[in-house]
Design a protein around this motif. Structure first.
Motif, PDB file in Angstrom:
ATOM      1  N   ALA A 187       0.776  -1.284   0.094  1.00  0.00           N
ATOM      2  CA  ALA A 187      -0.002  -0.071   0.072  1.00  0.00           C
ATOM      3  C   ALA A 187       0.957   1.215  -0.074  1.00  0.00           C
ATOM      4  N   SER A 188       0.323   2.321  -0.556  1.00  0.00           N
ATOM      5  CA  SER A 188       0.969   3.531  -0.780  1.00  0.00           C
ATOM      6  C   SER A 188       0.074   4.555  -0.898  1.00  0.00           C
ATOM      7  N   LEU A 189       0.711   5.940  -1.191  1.00  0.00           N
ATOM      8  CA  LEU A 189       0.046   6.990  -1.538  1.00  0.00           C
ATOM      9  C   LEU A 189       0.267   7.601  -2.781  1.00  0.00           C
ATOM     10  N   ALA A 190      -0.440   8.070  -3.640  1.00  0.00           N
ATOM     11  CA  ALA A 190      -0.299   8.409  -5.057  1.00  0.00           C
ATOM     12  C   ALA A 190       0.436   9.862  -4.873  1.00  0.00           C
ATOM     13  N   THR A 191       1.739   9.843  -5.908  1.00  0.00           N
ATOM     14  CA  THR A 191       2.343  11.034  -5.899  1.00  0.00           C
ATOM     15  C   THR A 191       1.472  12.353  -6.642  1.00  0.00           C
ATOM     16  N   PRO A 192       1.769  13.292  -6.764  1.00  0.00           N
ATOM     17  CA  PRO A 192       1.017  14.473  -7.570  1.00  0.00           C
ATOM     18  C   PRO A 192       1.004  14.193  -9.059  1.00  0.00           C
ATOM     19  N   THR A 193       2.182  13.525  -9.678  1.00  0.00           N
ATOM     20  CA  THR A 193       2.145  12.945 -10.908  1.00  0.00           C
ATOM     21  C   THR A 193       1.103  11.875 -11.178  1.00  0.00           C
ATOM     22  N   GLU A 205      -4.854   6.605  -1.989  1.00  0.00           N
ATOM     23  CA  GLU A 205      -4.327   5.261  -1.811  1.00  0.00           C
ATOM     24  C   GLU A 205      -4.216   4.373  -3.032  1.00  0.00           C
ATOM     25  N   VAL A 206      -3.201   3.927  -3.223  1.00  0.00           N
ATOM     26  CA  VAL A 206      -2.743   3.152  -4.592  1.00  0.00           C
ATOM     27  C   VAL A 206      -1.876   2.002  -4.092  1.00  0.00           C
ATOM     28  N   LEU A 207      -2.015   1.084  -4.899  1.00  0.00           N
ATOM     29  CA  LEU A 207      -1.226  -0.320  -4.593  1.00  0.00           C
ATOM     30  C   LEU A 207      -0.073  -0.192  -5.699  1.00  0.00           C
ATOM     31  N   ARG A 208       1.029  -0.615  -5.111  1.00  0.00           N
ATOM     32  CA  ARG A 208       2.447  -0.732  -5.654  1.00  0.00           C
ATOM     33  C   ARG A 208       2.623  -1.975  -5.902  1.00  0.00           C
ATOM     34  N   ILE A 209       2.944  -2.551  -7.309  1.00  0.00           N
ATOM     35  CA  ILE A 209       3.184  -3.910  -7.427  1.00  0.00           C
ATOM     36  C   ILE A 209       4.549  -4.078  -8.288  1.00  0.00           C
ATOM     37  N   ASP A 210       5.437  -4.906  -7.634  1.00  0.00           N
ATOM     38  CA  ASP A 210       6.698  -5.306  -8.297  1.00  0.00           C
ATOM     39  C   ASP A 210       6.451  -6.749  -8.963  1.00  0.00           C
ATOM     40  N   ARG A 211       6.765  -6.960 -10.086  1.00  0.00           N
ATOM     41  CA  ARG A 211       6.491  -8.301 -10.698  1.00  0.00           C
ATOM     42  C   ARG A 211       7.603  -8.745 -11.672  1.00  0.00           C
ATOM     43  N   ARG A 212       7.985  -9.944 -11.276  1.00  0.00           N
ATOM     44  CA  ARG A 212       9.077 -10.565 -12.321  1.00  0.00           C
ATOM     45  C   ARG A 212       8.522 -12.022 -12.711  1.00  0.00           C
ATOM     46  N   THR A 213       8.572 -12.127 -13.954  1.00  0.00           N
ATOM     47  CA  THR A 213       7.990 -13.201 -14.792  1.00  0.00           C
ATOM     48  C   THR A 213       9.015 -13.963 -15.429  1.00  0.00           C
ATOM     49  N   ARG A 214       8.870 -15.338 -15.394  1.00  0.00           N
ATOM     50  CA  ARG A 214       9.824 -16.192 -16.128  1.00  0.00           C
ATOM     51  C   ARG A 214       8.948 -17.102 -17.284  1.00  0.00           C
TER      52      ARG A 214
END
Length: 242
Positions: A187-193, A205-214
């Motif tokens: 969970a995080s907060l949106a930047t102005p941009t 509120e925003v959701l930040r997702i890091d994904r690595r796939t194979r």
């Protein structure tokens, strides 16, 4: 849709906030189904006995909160909560089509470059390797829902010009659709941009997702960092007894 009950309950609270609270409670109790249109400002004004200016401010409050969405030329609708499968490897485009909506994309950038040190480590490639760097806004039914920044080894993505709204379809075309991976959601907060791009209030509120796939042979095909609207998305994972 049931009639909207409206009572003035707090003399110290502005009328538009009282109206927003009544509408919010009406929606949460099932009075208006997700995806359904809200009555017009004129009808709400007559129901509540309030000016259209006050009604408009109440609606704007709920749009800012993500309870309502406005579609240009169509009206104002109750926002749907999107339940995305947390344990299934699928693309934004596939998920959007499965809900009966049309996916779309607005490109921010699309080019080849050398990876940063972090990207090279994440992709397990040489710092001198060529990668495709992709930045885009993801749309569903014309509404901006996510911002994605993806890095792909160029050997998996030799033709950027043919890339449409679905990265996974393009990878599959070249024989490199991912079949496994890991992702982290926080969970995080949106930047102005980010808020401006996603049409939400700053610090929403925003959701930040890091994904690595194979791909099946174990090579890393994708390193993507995304920002999803927290007012619209829930990631759901099925649990089973061990």
């Amino acid at each position: 849709m049931r009639d909207i009950a409206w009572t003035r309950s707090d003399e110290g609270t502005p009328l538009y906030l009282q109206l927003a609270r009544s509408l919010r409670e009406h929606i949460s109790s099932g009075g208006i189904d997700p995806g359904s249109a809200l009555p017009s400002e004129r009808d709400l004004s007559e129901m509540a006995g309030l000016s259209r200016v006050t009604v408009r401010k109440g609606i704007e409050q709920l749009i800012e909160e993500g309870v309502l969405i406005r579609r240009q030329g169509s009206g104002t609708f109750v926002a749907r909560r999107i339940e995305a499968p947390g344990a299934k490897l699928s693309s934004f485009s596939d998920d959007t089509r499965s809900r009966g909506e049309d996916p779309g994309v607005v490109w921010i950038y699309k080019s080849y470059a050398q990876p940063t040190e972090e990207e090279a480590t994440a992709l397990d490639v040489s710092p001198t390797a060529k990668v495709a760097r992709l930045g885009r806004v993801r749309l569903a039914g014309g509404e901006p829902l996510a911002i994605e920044h993806a890095v792909i080894p160029a050997i998996f993505m030799p033709d950027l010009e043919s890339l449409g709204d679905s990265l996974y379809q393009a990878l599959e075309k070249h024989g490199f659709r991912p079949t496994s991976g890991t992702q982290r959601v926080r969970a995080s907060l949106a930047t102005p941009t980010e808020a401006g791009i996603l049409s939400v209030a700053q610090n929403s509120e925003v959701l930040r997702i890091d994904r690595r796939t194979r791909v099946p042979d174990g090579r890393i095909v994708e390193f993507t960092r995304s920002v999803y609207r927290g007012d619209r998305y829930e990631f759901v994972t099925e649990l089973n007894e061990v």
